[in-house]
Design a protein around this motif. Structure first.
Motif, PDB file in Angstrom:
ATOM      1  N   TRP A  97       0.863  -1.179   0.000  1.00 44.18           N
ATOM      2  CA  TRP A  97       0.000   0.000   0.000  1.00 44.18           C
ATOM      3  C   TRP A  97       0.905   1.236   0.000  1.00 44.18           C
ATOM      4  N   GLY A  98       0.352   2.364  -0.408  1.00 42.24           N
ATOM      5  CA  GLY A  98       1.123   3.610  -0.376  1.00 42.24           C
ATOM      6  C   GLY A  98       1.124   4.338  -1.696  1.00 42.24           C
ATOM      7  N   HIS A 117       1.626   8.167   1.931  1.00 40.10           N
ATOM      8  CA  HIS A 117       1.852   7.262   3.037  1.00 40.10           C
ATOM      9  C   HIS A 117       1.053   7.641   4.283  1.00 40.10           C
ATOM     10  N   PHE A 122      -3.605   4.296   4.106  1.00 41.99           N
ATOM     11  CA  PHE A 122      -3.409   2.945   4.613  1.00 41.99           C
ATOM     12  C   PHE A 122      -4.742   2.267   4.886  1.00 41.99           C
ATOM     13  N   ARG A 126      -5.894  -0.825   2.725  1.00 44.45           N
ATOM     14  CA  ARG A 126      -5.980  -2.106   3.432  1.00 44.45           C
ATOM     15  C   ARG A 126      -7.351  -2.727   3.212  1.00 44.45           C
ATOM     16  N   ILE A 142       4.675  -1.437   3.154  1.00 48.11           N
ATOM     17  CA  ILE A 142       4.628  -0.025   2.779  1.00 48.11           C
ATOM     18  C   ILE A 142       5.415   0.113   1.487  1.00 48.11           C
ATOM     19  N   LEU A 161      -0.334  -0.270  12.108  1.00 45.40           N
ATOM     20  CA  LEU A 161       0.378  -1.386  11.503  1.00 45.40           C
ATOM     21  C   LEU A 161       0.608  -2.504  12.509  1.00 45.40           C
TER      22      LEU A 161
END
Length: 323
Positions: A97-98, A117, A122, A126, A142, A161
């Motif tokens: 992700w990012g 970020h 996120f 997600r 990431i 996280l």
């Protein structure tokens, strides 16, 4: 390594993974791509190509598959493949992700992906990844951490996280740019309640760009699994673009330049998984021969002379066209 399914694997190709960056979207920066994919790059055409590659990789012992939110529909294609083969339960699935994919299935978009970020990105990504992959998602990384990335200091994001890790998903990060080593070392220092947050790192390392090597060795020694991406330098180490020294070694071992280039990475003692970015089944088969390449000291010395300064390498990479 944190994945028992990989740690216990014994096939020669168990340390080679398949990355889906080149086949999950119609546009990418790999050289020679205009010959690798069908001219009509519809969603269904690339879905079929991805499934063909996954079938071939699995049949030949590959057990790690790597996607990302920004790789177009790579997660969707991988999820469809897994659902159609419910008996396959011995693979490790990683995504990232990012970056948000913004090309809308074209090859000439002004921006193909946008980096963010932040915690909101996120949470959104997600949810998108889980909606597609569900509990098959083993590793969430990431995407492209650099030394100035906010993810290195965002305590709230670290806590989120850590929650994901508590749910059984391994948390990792990837790096890019000329300061990869600095990014790796900074990420190794990130902890939550005194416990290191990251369990994997994915970085660029190849015959032309070796600067992250010492930091990746440190990450390995700290207990992280190291995943290597871009071992082919986005096609610069494959025919017909390979340097003369690489071609000479390939002739000596009677294998392709790609197999030699990936073998050079596989021999690093810290390399847990080395990704193939193949876009065709013949490319994949050639890549997998890397597991059988044994390089001499003389050959290694000649290949070592190919190393470029990191800044020059990444500047050239940034100039590669999307096509």
């Amino acid at each position: 390594m944190p994945f028992a399914r990989l740690a216990s694997a014994t096939t020669p190709t168990c340390h080679i993974g398949l990355g889906l960056a080149a086949v999950g979207r119609p546009g990418y920066i790999n050289l020679g791509r205009e010959h690798d994919l069908p001219a009509d790059r519809t969603v269904e055409a690339l879905r079929a190509r991805t499934h063909e590659l996954l079938d071939a990789a699995y049949a030949q012992g590959v057990r790690y598959f790597d996607a990302a939110r920004s790789y177009g529909r790579s997660e969707e294609f991988l999820a469809d493949w897994l659902k159609a083969r419910p008996g396959i339960d011995d693979v490790v699935v990683g995504s990232k992700w990012g970056y948000t994919y913004t090309a809308e299935w074209t090859t000439d978009a002004e921006h193909h992906e946008i980096k963010d970020h932040g915690a909101a990105t996120f949470e959104r990504q997600r949810a998108e990844s889980v909606a597609l992959l569900g509990d098959r998602l083993d590793l969430y990384q990431i995407h492209s951490v650099t030394p100035d990335s906010t993810v290195l200091t965002d305590k709230d994001l670290h806590a989120r996280l850590a929650e994901l890790a508590g749910e059984g998903v391994t948390v990792g990060f990837s790096t890019s740019g000329p300061a990869q080593a600095d990014a790796v070392r900074a990420a190794l220092a990130v902890t939550v309640d005194g416990t290191p947050l990251f369990r994997t790192v994915q970085s660029t390392y190849n015959a032309l760009e070796t600067s992250a090597g010492p930091a990746l060795a440190e990450a390995h020694d700290a207990g992280l699994t190291v995943i290597v991406k871009e071992g082919m330098a986005n096609g610069r180490l494959a025919e017909p673009n390979a340097p003369d020294a690489l071609r000479a070694v390939a002739r000596e071992v009677s294998l392709g330049c790609d197999a030699v280039a990936l073998a050079l990475v596989l021999r690093q003692p810290w390399a847990g998984v080395v990704l193939s970015g193949a876009a065709t089944v013949p490319q994949l088969a050639s890549n997998l021969h890397a597991a059988a390449v044994d390089l001499t000291d003389d050959q290694l010395a000649r290949l070592a002379a190919l190393v470029e300064e990191p800044q020059a390498y990444w500047e050239r990479r940034a100039q590669l066209p999307w096509h």
